[in-house]
Motif scaffolding. Sequence first.
Motif, short mmCIF file in Angstrom:
data_model
loop_
_atom_site.label_atom_id
_atom_site.label_comp_id
_atom_site.label_asym_id
_atom_site.label_seq_id
_atom_site.Cartn_x
_atom_site.Cartn_y
_atom_site.Cartn_z
N ALA A 26 7.80 -4.96 -1.89
CA ALA A 26 6.83 -4.28 -3.00
C ALA A 26 5.44 -4.51 -3.16
N ASP A 27 4.67 -3.54 -2.62
CA ASP A 27 3.24 -3.94 -2.61
C ASP A 27 2.69 -3.70 -4.22
N LEU A 28 2.15 -4.79 -4.78
CA LEU A 28 1.72 -4.53 -6.14
C LEU A 28 0.31 -3.70 -6.31
N GLU A 29 -0.38 -3.75 -5.40
CA GLU A 29 -1.65 -3.39 -5.27
C GLU A 29 -1.53 -1.61 -5.09
N THR A 30 -0.34 -1.23 -4.12
CA THR A 30 -0.57 0.11 -3.80
C THR A 30 0.64 0.89 -4.58
N GLY A 31 1.59 0.00 -5.24
CA GLY A 31 2.71 0.61 -5.82
C GLY A 31 3.92 0.98 -4.73
N VAL A 32 3.60 0.71 -3.58
CA VAL A 32 4.57 1.26 -2.62
C VAL A 32 5.64 0.46 -2.53
N LYS A 33 6.99 0.71 -2.61
CA LYS A 33 8.15 0.08 -2.23
C LYS A 33 8.73 0.22 -1.00
N GLU A 34 8.68 -0.55 0.07
CA GLU A 34 9.11 -0.25 1.46
C GLU A 34 10.51 -0.81 1.78
N LYS B 138 14.63 5.17 17.51
CA LYS B 138 13.25 5.26 16.92
C LYS B 138 13.38 4.84 15.41
N THR B 139 12.27 4.63 15.17
CA THR B 139 12.05 4.61 13.51
C THR B 139 11.31 5.68 12.95
N THR B 140 11.91 6.31 11.89
CA THR B 140 11.33 7.38 11.21
C THR B 140 11.01 7.00 9.88
N VAL B 141 9.70 7.38 9.56
CA VAL B 141 9.17 6.73 7.99
C VAL B 141 9.30 7.90 7.34
N VAL B 142 10.00 7.85 6.22
CA VAL B 142 10.16 8.77 5.05
C VAL B 142 9.42 8.43 3.83
N GLU B 143 8.59 9.16 3.41
CA GLU B 143 7.90 8.68 2.09
C GLU B 143 7.68 9.78 1.00
N PHE B 144 7.90 9.23 -0.25
CA PHE B 144 8.11 10.19 -1.19
C PHE B 144 7.81 9.31 -2.61
N THR B 145 7.48 10.15 -3.72
CA THR B 145 7.31 9.39 -4.93
C THR B 145 8.67 9.61 -5.76
N ALA B 146 9.23 8.69 -6.39
CA ALA B 146 10.41 8.81 -6.99
C ALA B 146 10.03 9.29 -8.42
N ASP B 147 9.84 10.49 -8.59
CA ASP B 147 9.28 11.02 -9.95
C ASP B 147 10.26 11.51 -10.94
N LYS B 148 11.24 11.20 -10.74
CA LYS B 148 12.51 11.34 -11.62
C LYS B 148 13.70 10.51 -11.63
N VAL C 202 15.09 1.85 -7.10
CA VAL C 202 13.65 1.89 -7.36
C VAL C 202 13.39 2.31 -8.63
N LYS C 203 12.06 2.24 -9.16
CA LYS C 203 11.72 2.62 -10.69
C LYS C 203 11.20 3.84 -10.61
N ARG C 204 11.10 4.69 -11.50
CA ARG C 204 10.46 5.99 -11.71
C ARG C 204 8.81 5.68 -11.51
N GLY C 205 8.58 6.63 -10.66
CA GLY C 205 6.97 6.25 -10.38
C GLY C 205 6.51 5.63 -9.30
N ASP C 206 7.44 5.04 -8.65
CA ASP C 206 7.42 4.34 -7.53
C ASP C 206 7.00 5.07 -6.31
N ILE D 277 19.00 5.37 -6.26
CA ILE D 277 19.14 4.91 -7.77
C ILE D 277 17.81 4.77 -8.26
N VAL D 278 16.99 5.72 -9.21
CA VAL D 278 15.61 5.59 -9.73
C VAL D 278 15.87 5.30 -11.31
N ASN D 279 15.26 4.06 -11.39
CA ASN D 279 15.46 3.55 -12.86
C ASN D 279 14.33 4.04 -13.57
N GLU D 280 14.44 4.10 -14.82
CA GLU D 280 13.38 4.24 -15.84
C GLU D 280 12.26 3.12 -15.89
#
Length: 148
Positions: free
Chosen positions: A52-60, A111-121, A77-81, A145-148
Amino acid sequence: MKKIIGLLIIFALIFIVGCSHTNNESDAGVGISSEFPAPGFEDVPEAIVVDADLETGVKEFNVVAKKWEFQPSTIEVKRGDKVKLNINSVDVTHGFSLADFGINENLAPGKTTVVEFTADKTGTFTFFCSVYCGSGHSDMKGMLIVNE
Ligand code: CUA
């Protein structure tokens, strides 16, 4: 007499240089002995790392895809992550579909495939393998699971 004193000084200098050289070598020896990774920790796998990178808000997350499962199969994760999944397929071609977030990626073998998205719900969302990979294909799924 001056010559003798001069020679003594030269000998003294050679002696001092010799000593300091020896000291440097022993210092270097100490440096090498502080190993990394520490003894006994060489075999600890880095397979599943949650960062969890606190500066960028990215959870990897590092995820392994193999016949017929995702490891870990539950990702929380949490909503908004901003979520970043590094998915490594270790055997054959798999797929990663997370339909609720509009994601469907091919996972090429080895191979490693990178998937990125924002957990907006919030909620529990199923992800699954979207490329036929054998008899267990339809069981190859997991949960986001996206928690509030
Ligand atoms: Cu893995 Cu289908």
